[in-house]
Design a protein around this motif. Sequence first.
Motif, PDB file in Angstrom:
ATOM      1  N   VAL A 130       0.837  -1.192   0.000  1.00 16.03           N
ATOM      2  CA  VAL A 130       0.000   0.000   0.000  1.00 16.03           C
ATOM      3  C   VAL A 130       0.877   1.249   0.000  1.00 16.03           C
ATOM      4  CG1 VAL A 130      -0.229   0.125   2.530  1.00 16.03           C
ATOM      5  CG2 VAL A 130      -2.026   1.088   1.079  1.00 16.03           C
ATOM      6  N   ILE A 131       0.411   2.249  -0.736  1.00 21.73           N
ATOM      7  CA  ILE A 131       1.043   3.563  -0.711  1.00 21.73           C
ATOM      8  C   ILE A 131       0.132   4.489   0.080  1.00 21.73           C
ATOM      9  CG2 ILE A 131       1.860   5.521  -2.075  1.00 21.73           C
ATOM     10  CD1 ILE A 131       2.110   3.550  -4.437  1.00 21.73           C
ATOM     11  N   VAL A 132       0.676   5.129   1.097  1.00 16.66           N
ATOM     12  CA  VAL A 132      -0.064   6.126   1.868  1.00 16.66           C
ATOM     13  C   VAL A 132       0.256   7.486   1.258  1.00 16.66           C
ATOM     14  CG1 VAL A 132      -0.456   7.174   4.120  1.00 16.66           C
ATOM     15  CG2 VAL A 132       0.035   4.721   3.961  1.00 16.66           C
ATOM     16  N   GLU A 133      -0.772   8.154   0.740  1.00 19.52           N
ATOM     17  CA  GLU A 133      -0.604   9.433   0.058  1.00 19.52           C
ATOM     18  C   GLU A 133      -1.044  10.572   0.974  1.00 19.52           C
ATOM     19  OE1 GLU A 133      -1.513   7.745  -4.439  1.00 19.52           O
ATOM     20  OE2 GLU A 133      -2.978   9.046  -3.462  1.00 19.52           O
ATOM     21  N   GLY A 134      -0.114  11.466   1.311  1.00 22.52           N
ATOM     22  CA  GLY A 134      -0.429  12.601   2.175  1.00 22.52           C
ATOM     23  C   GLY A 134      -0.855  13.809   1.366  1.00 22.52           C
ATOM     24  N   ASN A 135      -1.901  14.491   1.832  1.00 22.65           N
ATOM     25  CA  ASN A 135      -2.453  15.665   1.154  1.00 22.65           C
ATOM     26  C   ASN A 135      -2.772  16.768   2.152  1.00 22.65           C
ATOM     27  OD1 ASN A 135      -3.207  14.591  -1.791  1.00 22.65           O
ATOM     28  ND2 ASN A 135      -3.693  12.992  -0.313  1.00 22.65           N
ATOM     29  N   THR A 136      -2.803  18.014   1.663  1.00 19.75           N
ATOM     30  CA  THR A 136      -3.183  19.158   2.487  1.00 19.75           C
ATOM     31  C   THR A 136      -4.202  19.997   1.728  1.00 19.75           C
ATOM     32  OG1 THR A 136      -1.536  20.693   1.577  1.00 19.75           O
ATOM     33  CG2 THR A 136      -0.816  19.284   3.401  1.00 19.75           C
ATOM     34  N   ALA A 153       1.534  11.428   6.010  1.00 20.24           N
ATOM     35  CA  ALA A 153       1.729  10.098   5.432  1.00 20.24           C
ATOM     36  C   ALA A 153       2.597   9.232   6.341  1.00 20.24           C
ATOM     37  CB  ALA A 153       2.353  10.223   4.044  1.00 20.24           C
ATOM     38  N   GLN A 154       3.665   9.800   6.887  1.00 22.17           N
ATOM     39  CA  GLN A 154       4.563   9.031   7.759  1.00 22.17           C
ATOM     40  C   GLN A 154       3.867   8.630   9.060  1.00 22.17           C
ATOM     41  OE1 GLN A 154       7.526   7.759   7.238  1.00 22.17           O
ATOM     42  NE2 GLN A 154       7.883   8.659   5.228  1.00 22.17           N
ATOM     43  N   ASN A 155       3.093   9.538   9.655  1.00 28.08           N
ATOM     44  CA  ASN A 155       2.360   9.203  10.885  1.00 28.08           C
ATOM     45  C   ASN A 155       1.323   8.117  10.624  1.00 28.08           C
ATOM     46  OD1 ASN A 155       3.853  11.064  12.299  1.00 28.08           O
ATOM     47  ND2 ASN A 155       2.241  12.609  12.397  1.00 28.08           N
ATOM     48  N   THR A 156       0.673   8.203   9.477  1.00 32.16           N
ATOM     49  CA  THR A 156      -0.320   7.182   9.110  1.00 32.16           C
ATOM     50  C   THR A 156       0.360   5.839   8.893  1.00 32.16           C
ATOM     51  OG1 THR A 156      -1.686   8.895   8.085  1.00 32.16           O
ATOM     52  CG2 THR A 156      -2.140   6.615   7.452  1.00 32.16           C
TER      53      THR A 156
END
Length: 201
Positions: A130-136, A153-156
Motif C-alpha cells: 500500500v502507498i499512503v498518500e499525504g495531502n493538504t 503520510a509518515q504518521n499514518t
Amino acid sequence: MKTRTGKNLLLTALVSSLILLGSGCSKKSIVPPESTTGGSTGGTLSYPPAENGAFSENNMPAEGTLDDTSGSSYLAEDTQTDEYKMAHGRTSPGLSPIYFDFDSASVRPDMVEPMLDNSQYLKQVPNSYVIVEGNTDERGTNEYNLALAERRAQNTRQYLIDLGISPNRIRTISYGEEKPLFDETNEEAYKFNRRADFVLE
C-alpha cells in the motif's frame, strides 16, 4: 562552405536553446524541503531501506506507473460524484481515507476506526502493498504543505505498523496541496483535501 556549416550550427544551437527554455516552464515551482523522517516529498515515493524488505531502488515501479495502479481510483476520478469523493477520496476499494485537522499531522481520535478497518483489510490480503498518500488543503506555502503532507503520510504509516502491518508493505508519498479533491476555497472543501489516501499496488 565553412560559412554555411557555421550558420547551420548556430541555427541548431539557437533552436535547441529555445526548446530547452520552453520545456523548463511550469505553473508552479516547488522545491521540496528536506524530510526529517527519511522519506522524500514532492510526488516522489518514500521507500523503506532495502535491507528491511521488498522495496529498493532496484525494484521501484517504473516512472509514471503510480497513477495507473489497478487498485487506485485515479482513472475514474473525473466521472466520480462529489459524494463518492467525500467518502472514498482517492483510496482503493476496501480501504478508507483518513482526514486531518488544520495544520496537524496527528491521527484524529475519530479516525481510529477507519485505521483499524484498514489494518484488518490489509491483514486479509497479506501479499498486497500500500502507498499512503499525504495531502493538504491549499493554505500555506507549497514547501510547507509538502512537508506537512509528508508528516501525515509518515504518521499514518507508523499507525499501520503499530497495528501489525509490516513496514515493508507500506510506502509513502507527499502531494501537499497539488492534488485537491475539491477546488473550492472554503472549509467544506478544505476538510476533504486534508487527508491520507491508501492506494493498493
